[in-house]
Design an enzyme around this catalytic site. Structure first.
Site, PDB file in Angstrom:
ATOM      1  N   ILE A  19       0.835  -1.206   0.000  1.00 13.70           N
ATOM      2  CA  ILE A  19       0.000   0.000   0.000  1.00 13.70           C
ATOM      3  C   ILE A  19       0.874   1.263   0.000  1.00 13.70           C
ATOM      4  O   ILE A  19       0.618   2.213  -0.749  1.00 13.70           O
ATOM      5  CB  ILE A  19      -0.969  -0.010   1.210  1.00 13.70           C
ATOM      6  CG1 ILE A  19      -1.933  -1.192   1.082  1.00 13.70           C
ATOM      7  CG2 ILE A  19      -1.726   1.304   1.310  1.00 13.70           C
ATOM      8  CD1 ILE A  19      -2.776  -1.469   2.317  1.00 13.70           C
TER       9      ILE A  19
ATOM     10  N   SER B 157      -3.895   2.873   8.151  1.00 10.62           N
ATOM     11  CA  SER B 157      -3.330   1.546   8.474  1.00 10.62           C
ATOM     12  C   SER B 157      -4.150   0.892   9.590  1.00 10.62           C
ATOM     13  O   SER B 157      -5.155   0.225   9.303  1.00 10.62           O
ATOM     14  CB  SER B 157      -1.842   1.653   8.808  1.00 10.62           C
ATOM     15  OG  SER B 157      -1.617   2.415   9.978  1.00 10.62           O
ATOM     16  N   ARG B 158      -3.782   1.110  10.829  1.00  7.07           N
ATOM     17  CA  ARG B 158      -4.567   0.628  11.958  1.00  7.07           C
ATOM     18  C   ARG B 158      -4.586   1.724  13.017  1.00  7.07           C
ATOM     19  O   ARG B 158      -3.586   2.410  13.241  1.00  7.07           O
ATOM     20  CB  ARG B 158      -3.971  -0.654  12.551  1.00  7.07           C
ATOM     21  CG  ARG B 158      -4.250  -1.911  11.749  1.00  7.07           C
ATOM     22  CD  ARG B 158      -5.730  -2.320  11.759  1.00  7.07           C
ATOM     23  NE  ARG B 158      -5.998  -3.528  10.997  1.00  7.07           N
ATOM     24  CZ  ARG B 158      -6.370  -3.560   9.714  1.00  7.07           C
ATOM     25  NH1 ARG B 158      -6.527  -2.431   9.045  1.00  7.07           N
ATOM     26  NH2 ARG B 158      -6.608  -4.708   9.115  1.00  7.07           N
TER      27      ARG B 158
ATOM     28  N   ASP C 276      -8.889   6.943   8.649  1.00  8.95           N
ATOM     29  CA  ASP C 276      -9.853   5.933   8.199  1.00  8.95           C
ATOM     30  C   ASP C 276      -9.987   4.850   9.263  1.00  8.95           C
ATOM     31  O   ASP C 276     -10.839   3.972   9.147  1.00  8.95           O
ATOM     32  CB  ASP C 276      -9.392   5.314   6.865  1.00  8.95           C
ATOM     33  CG  ASP C 276     -10.429   4.352   6.304  1.00  8.95           C
ATOM     34  OD1 ASP C 276     -11.598   4.767   6.146  1.00  8.95           O
ATOM     35  OD2 ASP C 276     -10.082   3.180   6.039  1.00  8.95           O
TER      36      ASP C 276
ATOM     37  N   GLU D  25     -12.170   1.728  17.347  1.00 10.02           N
ATOM     38  CA  GLU D  25     -13.226   1.722  16.318  1.00 10.02           C
ATOM     39  C   GLU D  25     -14.196   0.556  16.451  1.00 10.02           C
ATOM     40  O   GLU D  25     -15.305   0.606  15.922  1.00 10.02           O
ATOM     41  CB  GLU D  25     -12.613   1.716  14.910  1.00 10.02           C
ATOM     42  CG  GLU D  25     -11.926   0.404  14.542  1.00 10.02           C
ATOM     43  CD  GLU D  25     -11.353   0.416  13.114  1.00 10.02           C
ATOM     44  OE1 GLU D  25     -10.667   1.385  12.752  1.00 10.02           O
ATOM     45  OE2 GLU D  25     -11.611  -0.562  12.373  1.00 10.02           O
TER      46      GLU D  25
ATOM     47  N   HIS E 101     -13.339   3.316   8.310  1.00  8.65           N
ATOM     48  CA  HIS E 101     -12.637   2.117   7.823  1.00  8.65           C
ATOM     49  C   HIS E 101     -13.222   1.666   6.474  1.00  8.65           C
ATOM     50  O   HIS E 101     -13.694   0.534   6.335  1.00  8.65           O
ATOM     51  CB  HIS E 101     -12.700   0.992   8.855  1.00  8.65           C
ATOM     52  CG  HIS E 101     -11.554   0.034   8.730  1.00  8.65           C
ATOM     53  ND1 HIS E 101     -10.915  -0.516   9.813  1.00  8.65           N
ATOM     54  CD2 HIS E 101     -10.905  -0.474   7.648  1.00  8.65           C
ATOM     55  CE1 HIS E 101      -9.954  -1.325   9.403  1.00  8.65           C
ATOM     56  NE2 HIS E 101      -9.932  -1.310   8.081  1.00  8.65           N
ATOM     57  N   GLN E 102     -13.165   2.571   5.507  1.00  8.76           N
ATOM     58  CA  GLN E 102     -13.735   2.267   4.187  1.00  8.76           C
ATOM     59  C   GLN E 102     -12.688   2.269   3.087  1.00  8.76           C
ATOM     60  O   GLN E 102     -13.039   2.132   1.909  1.00  8.76           O
ATOM     61  CB  GLN E 102     -14.849   3.275   3.840  1.00  8.76           C
ATOM     62  CG  GLN E 102     -14.337   4.689   3.543  1.00  8.76           C
ATOM     63  CD  GLN E 102     -15.422   5.587   2.972  1.00  8.76           C
ATOM     64  OE1 GLN E 102     -16.248   6.106   3.719  1.00  8.76           O
ATOM     65  NE2 GLN E 102     -15.436   5.782   1.668  1.00  8.76           N
TER      66      GLN E 102
ATOM     67  N   PHE F 209     -10.696   0.145   2.031  1.00  5.72           N
ATOM     68  CA  PHE F 209     -10.670  -1.099   1.225  1.00  5.72           C
ATOM     69  C   PHE F 209     -11.902  -1.240   0.341  1.00  5.72           C
ATOM     70  O   PHE F 209     -11.958  -2.144  -0.495  1.00  5.72           O
ATOM     71  CB  PHE F 209     -10.616  -2.322   2.175  1.00  5.72           C
ATOM     72  CG  PHE F 209     -11.929  -2.554   2.884  1.00  5.72           C
ATOM     73  CD1 PHE F 209     -12.301  -1.784   3.961  1.00  5.72           C
ATOM     74  CD2 PHE F 209     -12.818  -3.521   2.433  1.00  5.72           C
ATOM     75  CE1 PHE F 209     -13.526  -1.970   4.597  1.00  5.72           C
ATOM     76  CE2 PHE F 209     -14.047  -3.722   3.053  1.00  5.72           C
ATOM     77  CZ  PHE F 209     -14.396  -2.938   4.143  1.00  5.72           C
TER      78      PHE F 209
HETATM   79  P1  NAD Z   1       2.677  -4.897   3.702  1.00  2.00           P
HETATM   80  O1  NAD Z   1       2.979  -6.052   4.602  1.00  2.00           O
HETATM   81  O2  NAD Z   1       2.816  -5.070   2.219  1.00  2.00           O
HETATM   82  O3  NAD Z   1       3.593  -3.652   4.116  1.00  2.00           O
HETATM   83  C1  NAD Z   1       3.791  -3.233   5.434  1.00  2.00           C
HETATM   84  C2  NAD Z   1       5.154  -2.550   5.502  1.00  2.00           C
HETATM   85  O4  NAD Z   1       5.332  -2.024   6.819  1.00  2.00           O
HETATM   86  C3  NAD Z   1       6.327  -3.517   5.237  1.00  2.00           C
HETATM   87  O5  NAD Z   1       7.186  -2.987   4.244  1.00  2.00           O
HETATM   88  C4  NAD Z   1       7.011  -3.608   6.593  1.00  2.00           C
HETATM   89  O6  NAD Z   1       8.419  -3.781   6.499  1.00  2.00           O
HETATM   90  C5  NAD Z   1       6.665  -2.257   7.191  1.00  2.00           C
HETATM   91  N1  NAD Z   1       6.818  -2.224   8.653  1.00  2.00           N
HETATM   92  C6  NAD Z   1       6.524  -3.210   9.548  1.00  2.00           C
HETATM   93  N2  NAD Z   1       6.857  -2.797  10.789  1.00  2.00           N
HETATM   94  C7  NAD Z   1       7.346  -1.554  10.667  1.00  2.00           C
HETATM   95  C8  NAD Z   1       7.858  -0.614  11.595  1.00  2.00           C
HETATM   96  N3  NAD Z   1       7.950  -0.911  12.905  1.00  2.00           N
HETATM   97  N4  NAD Z   1       8.288   0.570  11.133  1.00  2.00           N
HETATM   98  C9  NAD Z   1       8.223   0.868   9.801  1.00  2.00           C
HETATM   99  N5  NAD Z   1       7.751   0.025   8.868  1.00  2.00           N
HETATM  100  C10 NAD Z   1       7.323  -1.170   9.299  1.00  2.00           C
HETATM  101  O7  NAD Z   1       1.216  -4.439   4.091  1.00  2.00           O
HETATM  102  P2  NAD Z   1       0.202  -3.564   3.210  1.00  2.00           P
HETATM  103  O8  NAD Z   1      -0.627  -4.475   2.377  1.00  2.00           O
HETATM  104  O9  NAD Z   1       0.933  -2.464   2.564  1.00  2.00           O
HETATM  105  O10 NAD Z   1      -0.765  -3.023   4.363  1.00  2.00           O
HETATM  106  C11 NAD Z   1      -0.304  -2.128   5.365  1.00  2.00           C
HETATM  107  C12 NAD Z   1      -1.338  -2.022   6.460  1.00  2.00           C
HETATM  108  O11 NAD Z   1      -2.489  -1.344   5.947  1.00  2.00           O
HETATM  109  C13 NAD Z   1      -1.907  -3.374   6.941  1.00  2.00           C
HETATM  110  O12 NAD Z   1      -1.092  -3.960   7.919  1.00  2.00           O
HETATM  111  C14 NAD Z   1      -3.255  -3.004   7.471  1.00  2.00           C
HETATM  112  O13 NAD Z   1      -3.139  -2.745   8.857  1.00  2.00           O
HETATM  113  C15 NAD Z   1      -3.603  -1.710   6.743  1.00  2.00           C
HETATM  114  N6  NAD Z   1      -4.780  -1.869   5.876  1.00  2.00           N
HETATM  115  C16 NAD Z   1      -5.819  -1.008   6.025  1.00  2.00           C
HETATM  116  C17 NAD Z   1      -6.945  -1.112   5.225  1.00  2.00           C
HETATM  117  C18 NAD Z   1      -8.114  -0.158   5.330  1.00  2.00           C
HETATM  118  O14 NAD Z   1      -9.197  -0.439   4.783  1.00  2.00           O
HETATM  119  N7  NAD Z   1      -7.977   0.988   5.997  1.00  2.00           N
HETATM  120  C19 NAD Z   1      -7.008  -2.146   4.270  1.00  2.00           C
HETATM  121  C20 NAD Z   1      -5.916  -3.006   4.125  1.00  2.00           C
HETATM  122  C21 NAD Z   1      -4.801  -2.867   4.925  1.00  2.00           C
END
Ligand code: NAD
Length: 334
Positions: free
Chosen positions: A155, A233-234, A258, A263, A295-296, A298
């Site tokens: 992402i 993210s979260r 988001d 939440e 949280h939309q 996605f």
């Molecule tokens: P991904 O696993 O491809 O990428 C996550 C990145 O974060 C990796 O490159 C990892 O090395 C890095 N990371 C881990 N720990 C870290 C730290 N302490 N400091 C800095 N970087 C760190 O995941 P993604 O698919 O890109 O998704 C990222 C996050 O987005 C998910 O974990 C999820 O929580 C969130 N997400 C949110 C939604 C939404 O609808 N809002 C939907 C999907 C995912």
């Protein structure tokens, strides 16, 4: 297999039924969020299919194991809400959908930035009231400003690609730098430098013990005065009380969310007839420079189709081979 699908919304039902068109699995759709009092609803199933705010802590997993549940199939990429060690000890496999559409989340992040910067949320309401004053609606050019991404996985990379298109300077921080990101023209820097240099900071790392409240009072103090902070993210990556302090002092210029750390009791439900009990969230809603979606990020057709198809594929692989296609294990992420 018999699958108890928790936290079902009409869109989940539609896409899961389409993905299971051969009727291979028996899907039992449940509106309820998975929690200790609701576990019994999974009786008779082999698999529990869960979403981001379902409770998959040790207590729930113990009861699921007692009911004979052998697989938890998450309809999400994030798995911070699952006690992986407890699942392993109880012989329950956990599957997730590691990638469905990074573009969906990256594009929503860009939408939040554009809306918050150009005050679209306020302008929309004003124009409908016949108020065409521009007072308070001034934004800044994205072109030439510095955007920092914390987390440059799927992402984060898609997001940086979009922001490059706006002509932004890109900086990034990740535990594991990625050559594709550098090829885009982004510079990897340490966290403190990213905080100090960025006009816009966007969070794309998972929630882990290391990233819990990564953005706290100190981190906000280390930012450029007036910086924009965006979190898709979260929720718990940001200490919300610290963000409120930053907004009150003006150190934080604006905030787009988001996701929110508490939440689970709010998002995905229509609470418009109720009094919000969460005072921290209620305070956030009072700021003119805060934009929140529930949280939309996605929530696109493409993402929902991909989530449903991979969820069914995980369950089919588990039935066939005894292991899902995308298992999450405590060892992998220790
Ligand atoms: P991904 O696993 O491809 O990428 C996550 C990145 O974060 C990796 O490159 C990892 O090395 C890095 N990371 C881990 N720990 C870290 C730290 N302490 N400091 C800095 N970087 C760190 O995941 P993604 O698919 O890109 O998704 C990222 C996050 O987005 C998910 O974990 C999820 O929580 C969130 N997400 C949110 C939604 C939404 O609808 N809002 C939907 C999907 C995912």
């Amino acid at each position: 297999m018999r699958v108890a699908v928790f936290s079902t919304k009409p869109h989940d039902e539609r896409f899961l039924i389409a993905a299971n068109q051969d009727g291979r699995h028996e899907l039992l759709f449940l509106d309820a969020r998975l929690s200790p009092p609701m576990v019994a609803a999974a009786a008779g199933a082999d698999v529990v299919c869960a979403f981001v705010n379902d409770d998959l802590g040790a207590e729930v997993l113990t009861e699921l194991a007692a009911l004979g549940i052998r697989l938890v199939a998450l309809r999400s990429a994030g798995f911070n809400h699952v006690d992986l060690l407890a699942a392993k000890e109880r012989g329950i496999a956990v599957a997730r959908v590691p990638e469905y559409s990074p573009h969906a989340i990256a594009e929503h992040t860009a939408a939040l930035i554009l809306s918050l910067n150009r005050k679209i949320h306020r302008a929309y309401a004003r124009v409908r009231e016949g108020n065409f004053s521009l007072e308070g609606l001034m934004g800044f050019d994205l072109h030439g400003c510095t955007v920092g991404a914390i987390g440059t996985g799927k992402i984060g990379r898609a997001f940086l690609g979009i922001m490059r298109g706006f002509g932004c300077d890109l900086v990034a921080y990740d535990l594991f730098p990625n050559a594709e990101v550098e090829a885009m023209g982004a510079r990897y820097v340490d966290l403190q430098s990213l905080l100090a240099q960025s006009d816009i900071i966007s969070l794309h790392c998972p929630l882990t013990p290391e990233t819990f409240h990564l953005i706290n009072t100190d981190a906000i103090a280390a930012m450029r005065k007036g910086a924009m902070l965006v979190n898709t993210s979260r929720g718990a990556v940001i200490d919300t009380s610290a963000a409120i302090g930053g907004l009150k002092s003006g150190q934080l210029g604006s905030l787009a969310l988001d996701v929110y750390e508490e939440e689970g009791d709010l998002f995905f439900e229509n609470l418009s007839d109720q009094v919000i009990q969460d005072d921290v969230f209620a305070r956030l809603l009072t700021f003119p420079n805060v934009l929140i979606t529930g949280h939309q990020a996605f929530f696109t057709e493409d993402a929902l189709r991909a989530i449903a198809e991979m969820t069914i594929a995980n369950i089919s692989a588990f039935e066939r081979d005894g292991a899902p296609l995308h298992a999450v294990s405590s060892e992998q992420f220790a």
